[in-house]
Design an enzyme around this catalytic site. Structure first.
Site, PDB file in Angstrom:
ATOM      1  N   CYS A  88     -12.751   3.882  -8.341  1.00 24.68           N
ATOM      2  CA  CYS A  88     -13.801   4.074  -7.466  1.00 24.68           C
ATOM      3  C   CYS A  88     -15.021   2.699  -7.908  1.00 24.68           C
ATOM      4  O   CYS A  88     -14.702   1.916  -8.639  1.00 24.68           O
ATOM      5  CB  CYS A  88     -15.058   5.041  -7.412  1.00 24.68           C
ATOM      6  SG  CYS A  88     -16.408   5.161  -9.118  1.00 24.68           S
TER       7      CYS A  88
ATOM      8  N   ASP B 151     -19.493   7.134  -0.710  1.00 24.74           N
ATOM      9  CA  ASP B 151     -19.983   6.830  -1.942  1.00 24.74           C
ATOM     10  C   ASP B 151     -20.829   7.478  -2.062  1.00 24.74           C
ATOM     11  O   ASP B 151     -22.310   7.499  -1.390  1.00 24.74           O
ATOM     12  CB  ASP B 151     -20.653   5.619  -1.937  1.00 24.74           C
ATOM     13  CG  ASP B 151     -21.084   4.955  -3.057  1.00 24.74           C
ATOM     14  OD1 ASP B 151     -21.945   5.495  -4.125  1.00 24.74           O
ATOM     15  OD2 ASP B 151     -20.820   3.596  -3.234  1.00 24.74           O
TER      16      ASP B 151
ATOM     17  N   CYS C 241     -20.045   7.611 -10.488  1.00 24.62           N
ATOM     18  CA  CYS C 241     -20.180   8.602 -10.258  1.00 24.62           C
ATOM     19  C   CYS C 241     -18.800   9.238  -9.871  1.00 24.62           C
ATOM     20  O   CYS C 241     -18.146  10.535 -10.158  1.00 24.62           O
ATOM     21  CB  CYS C 241     -20.972   8.410  -8.655  1.00 24.62           C
ATOM     22  SG  CYS C 241     -22.266   7.837  -8.735  1.00 24.62           S
ATOM     23  N   ARG C 242     -17.996   8.844  -8.447  1.00 22.91           N
ATOM     24  CA  ARG C 242     -16.220   9.337  -8.595  1.00 22.91           C
ATOM     25  C   ARG C 242     -15.795   9.499  -8.998  1.00 22.91           C
ATOM     26  O   ARG C 242     -14.866  10.881  -9.497  1.00 22.91           O
ATOM     27  CB  ARG C 242     -16.496   8.908  -6.851  1.00 22.91           C
ATOM     28  CG  ARG C 242     -17.209   9.404  -5.838  1.00 22.91           C
ATOM     29  CD  ARG C 242     -17.106   8.121  -4.694  1.00 22.91           C
ATOM     30  NE  ARG C 242     -17.556   6.367  -5.249  1.00 22.91           N
ATOM     31  CZ  ARG C 242     -17.499   5.620  -4.094  1.00 22.91           C
ATOM     32  NH1 ARG C 242     -16.420   6.171  -3.099  1.00 22.91           N
ATOM     33  NH2 ARG C 242     -16.859   4.346  -4.457  1.00 22.91           N
ATOM     34  N   SER C 243     -15.086   8.483  -9.088  1.00 23.20           N
ATOM     35  CA  SER C 243     -14.458   8.669 -10.828  1.00 23.20           C
ATOM     36  C   SER C 243     -14.195   8.805 -11.651  1.00 23.20           C
ATOM     37  O   SER C 243     -13.265  10.095 -11.757  1.00 23.20           O
ATOM     38  CB  SER C 243     -13.646   7.292 -10.558  1.00 23.20           C
ATOM     39  OG  SER C 243     -13.886   6.769 -11.257  1.00 23.20           O
TER      40      SER C 243
ATOM     41  N   ASN D 125     -17.451   3.367 -11.003  1.00 29.10           N
ATOM     42  CA  ASN D 125     -16.959   4.298 -12.513  1.00 29.10           C
ATOM     43  C   ASN D 125     -18.396   5.157 -13.143  1.00 29.10           C
ATOM     44  O   ASN D 125     -18.116   5.217 -14.568  1.00 29.10           O
ATOM     45  CB  ASN D 125     -16.388   3.420 -12.594  1.00 29.10           C
ATOM     46  CG  ASN D 125     -15.795   3.966 -14.492  1.00 29.10           C
ATOM     47  OD1 ASN D 125     -14.942   4.111 -15.538  1.00 29.10           O
ATOM     48  ND2 ASN D 125     -14.837   5.587 -14.155  1.00 29.10           N
TER      49      ASN D 125
HETATM   50  P1  4NP Z   1     -19.142   5.451  -8.156  1.00 33.54           P
HETATM   51  O1  4NP Z   1     -20.482   5.068  -7.041  1.00 33.54           O
HETATM   52  O2  4NP Z   1     -18.128   4.253  -7.286  1.00 33.54           O
HETATM   53  O3  4NP Z   1     -18.768   6.431  -7.340  1.00 33.54           O
HETATM   54  O4  4NP Z   1     -18.992   5.211  -9.219  1.00 33.54           O
HETATM   55  C1  4NP Z   1     -21.537   3.852  -7.396  1.00 33.54           C
HETATM   56  C2  4NP Z   1     -22.341   3.443  -8.626  1.00 33.54           C
HETATM   57  C3  4NP Z   1     -22.680   2.189  -8.738  1.00 33.54           C
HETATM   58  C4  4NP Z   1     -23.494   1.689  -7.290  1.00 33.54           C
HETATM   59  C5  4NP Z   1     -22.309   1.682  -6.309  1.00 33.54           C
HETATM   60  C6  4NP Z   1     -21.909   3.145  -6.347  1.00 33.54           C
HETATM   61  N1  4NP Z   1     -23.998   0.394  -8.000  1.00 33.54           N
HETATM   62  O5  4NP Z   1     -24.223  -0.299  -6.468  1.00 33.54           O
HETATM   63  O6  4NP Z   1     -24.441   0.667  -8.933  1.00 33.54           O
END
Ligand code: 4NP
Length: 167
Positions: free
Chosen positions: A17, A134, A22-24, A20
């Site tokens: 993702c 997201d 939340c989703r992955s 790294n």
């Molecule tokens: P992820 O979510 O891609 O599912 O881990 C996010 C985590 C952090 C951010 C964006 C999405 N960020 O902008 O810091």
């Protein structure tokens, strides 16, 4: 987390993702759980990574960990950024959204990538979209939605990989 060096006969799956956190990590934890439940832990190496570097070294977002724990899954990953080597070390590199997919495909153009790079929701048996949304800037309900999508899709992915392995 990955336990084997590359070159093993295990099927290597990397979930990707943006951050790294939340989703992955949720996809990694859910897929590991499903693989263990199926008695196939010895057959897979499973990891996750982010296309961005902002959160490198951090544990998963507390909301992701909380939702996973409610379903009996402990997330244990630490964020890392995806590398060009990942695209040949892993057999399947599975992106959460189209932006992640584009980043991976761009990276693959300049390396000797051998992995099959796909969207996770290509394996969703009941898709109402092709991306895992997201959840970072929303509330806990967004993480519960991600958990449901990721679980359905990881079940579909495991079914597909088992079918390929039995050919
Ligand atoms: P992820 O979510 O891609 O599912 O881990 C996010 C985590 C952090 C951010 C964006 C999405 N960020 O902008 O810091």
């Amino acid at each position: 987390m990955v336990a084997e060096a590359s070159g093993s006969s295990r099927t290597r799956v990397l979930f990707v993702c943006l951050g790294n956190i939340c989703r992955s990590p949720l996809a990694e934890g859910v897929f590991e759980h499903l693989v263990r439940e199926a008695g196939l832990a010895e057959e897979f190496d499973i990891d996750s990574a982010g296309t961005g570097s902002w959160h490198v070294g951090e544990p998963p977002d507390t909301r992701a960990s909380m939702v996973a724990r409610e379903h009996g899954i402990e997330l244990q990953s630490r964020a890392r950024q995806v590398t060009a080597e990942d695209l040949s070390d892993f057999d399947y590199v599975v992106a959460m959204d189209r932006e992640n997919l584009r980043s991976l495909e761009r990276m693959a153009e300049t390396t000797d990538a051998t992995a099959e790079i796909t969207l996770l929701r290509a394996y969703d048996p009941d898709p109402d979209g092709d991306e895992v949304p997201d959840p970072y800037y929303g509330g806990v309900s967004g993480f519960e939605n991600v958990y449901d999508i990721v679980t359905r899709s990881c079940e579909g992915l495991l079914t597909r990989l088992r079918a390929l392995a039995s050919r």
